[in-house]
Design a protein around this motif. Sequence first.
Motif, short mmCIF file in Angstrom:
data_model
loop_
_atom_site.label_atom_id
_atom_site.label_comp_id
_atom_site.label_asym_id
_atom_site.label_seq_id
_atom_site.Cartn_x
_atom_site.Cartn_y
_atom_site.Cartn_z
N GLN A 3 0.81 -1.22 0.00
CA GLN A 3 0.00 0.00 0.00
C GLN A 3 0.84 1.27 0.00
O GLN A 3 0.44 2.29 -0.57
CB GLN A 3 -0.94 0.01 1.21
N CYS A 4 2.03 1.24 0.61
CA CYS A 4 2.86 2.44 0.64
C CYS A 4 3.41 2.78 -0.73
O CYS A 4 3.63 3.94 -1.06
CB CYS A 4 4.00 2.27 1.64
N ALA A 8 2.41 6.25 -2.93
CA ALA A 8 3.63 7.06 -2.84
C ALA A 8 3.46 8.45 -3.46
O ALA A 8 4.09 9.41 -3.03
CB ALA A 8 4.79 6.33 -3.50
N GLN A 9 2.63 8.55 -4.49
CA GLN A 9 2.50 9.82 -5.19
C GLN A 9 1.52 10.77 -4.51
O GLN A 9 1.41 11.93 -4.89
CB GLN A 9 2.06 9.58 -6.64
N GLY A 10 0.79 10.30 -3.51
CA GLY A 10 -0.20 11.13 -2.84
C GLY A 10 0.28 11.61 -1.48
O GLY A 10 1.27 11.14 -0.94
N ASP A 11 -0.42 12.58 -0.94
CA ASP A 11 -0.07 13.12 0.37
C ASP A 11 -0.80 12.43 1.50
O ASP A 11 -0.38 12.51 2.66
CB ASP A 11 -0.39 14.63 0.41
N LEU A 12 -1.90 11.76 1.19
CA LEU A 12 -2.73 11.16 2.22
C LEU A 12 -2.35 9.71 2.44
O LEU A 12 -3.08 8.79 2.11
CB LEU A 12 -4.21 11.30 1.84
N GLN A 13 -1.18 9.50 2.99
CA GLN A 13 -0.73 8.15 3.27
C GLN A 13 -1.26 7.71 4.63
O GLN A 13 -1.40 8.51 5.55
CB GLN A 13 0.79 8.08 3.27
N PRO A 14 -1.58 6.42 4.76
CA PRO A 14 -2.06 5.92 6.05
C PRO A 14 -0.98 6.03 7.11
O PRO A 14 0.22 6.11 6.80
CB PRO A 14 -2.42 4.46 5.75
N LEU A 20 6.46 4.10 8.88
CA LEU A 20 7.53 3.36 8.22
C LEU A 20 8.55 4.31 7.61
O LEU A 20 9.77 4.09 7.71
CB LEU A 20 6.93 2.45 7.16
N SER A 21 8.07 5.37 6.97
CA SER A 21 8.96 6.33 6.34
C SER A 21 9.85 7.02 7.37
O SER A 21 11.06 7.19 7.16
CB SER A 21 8.14 7.36 5.57
N VAL A 22 9.27 7.41 8.50
CA VAL A 22 10.03 8.07 9.56
C VAL A 22 11.07 7.12 10.14
O VAL A 22 12.23 7.50 10.38
CB VAL A 22 9.09 8.59 10.66
N GLU A 23 10.67 5.86 10.35
CA GLU A 23 11.58 4.88 10.93
C GLU A 23 12.73 4.60 9.97
O GLU A 23 13.90 4.48 10.39
CB GLU A 23 10.83 3.60 11.24
N SER A 57 14.31 3.45 0.44
CA SER A 57 12.99 4.04 0.21
C SER A 57 11.91 3.14 0.78
O SER A 57 11.94 1.92 0.58
CB SER A 57 12.76 4.26 -1.28
N SER A 58 10.93 3.74 1.44
CA SER A 58 9.81 2.97 1.98
C SER A 58 8.70 2.81 0.95
O SER A 58 7.75 2.06 1.18
CB SER A 58 9.26 3.65 3.23
#
Length: 224
Positions: A3-4, A8-14, A20-23, A57-58
């Motif tokens: 799902q990530c 990826a191209q949108g701003d409304l990620q769950p 995951l991206s921050v980690e 990259s996540s």
Amino acid sequence: MHQCAALAQGDLQPPECRRLSVELDSFATTIRACRICVENPVGKRLPHESRPVLRPSSSARILIAGQAPGTKVHASGMPFTDASGDRLRNWLDVTSDEFYDIGKFAIVPMGFCFPGQDAKGGDLPPRRECAPAWLAPLMALMPSIDLVLTIGIYAQSWHMGAGRRASLTETVMDWRAIWANSAGRKVLPLPHPSWRNSGWLKQNPWFEMDLLPFLRSEIRHRIG
């Protein structure tokens, strides 16, 4: 598709994708500060200051699993900013903007620092400290990857395990069976795009005639 990657191209990620991206960003920062090969080396100490180079990259679906940075990459701090990178981008049929789009490609070599050169001026093998310390947890933070391009024998050994054949040529030549038998993430083995392998490419014309069209199709399917 994870799902990530799909979002990826949108701003409304769950929330899970944002976490995951921050980690991953935090873990990559830790890796970029690594000094194992300087302070606690396996064998000889790294002959210069460490400068880990990677672009995890996540959300990217494609992982370029390379060997280790060369002199130009060590200087630039950006992977494949050399003639090998030009050839690799030609193989993939992508622009530089596409290649360095973190939403499209993750780039994680087997050794993160330039390992130095041997007496003949060739690059030494990837440092042995990197993979055991970092690769498994790093891969776990990149669940969107569904295609791994294993460049050279070191990446093929780690990512393919027993699926690697006795030699690089045999491994790359058997790419169809390797693709068909890939469980989960698909794998395509490639030679290193170094100019030193120009003779290999001339001796193995099937690589450009058969493998590259398939590779380019799979790349385009994933990056749009």
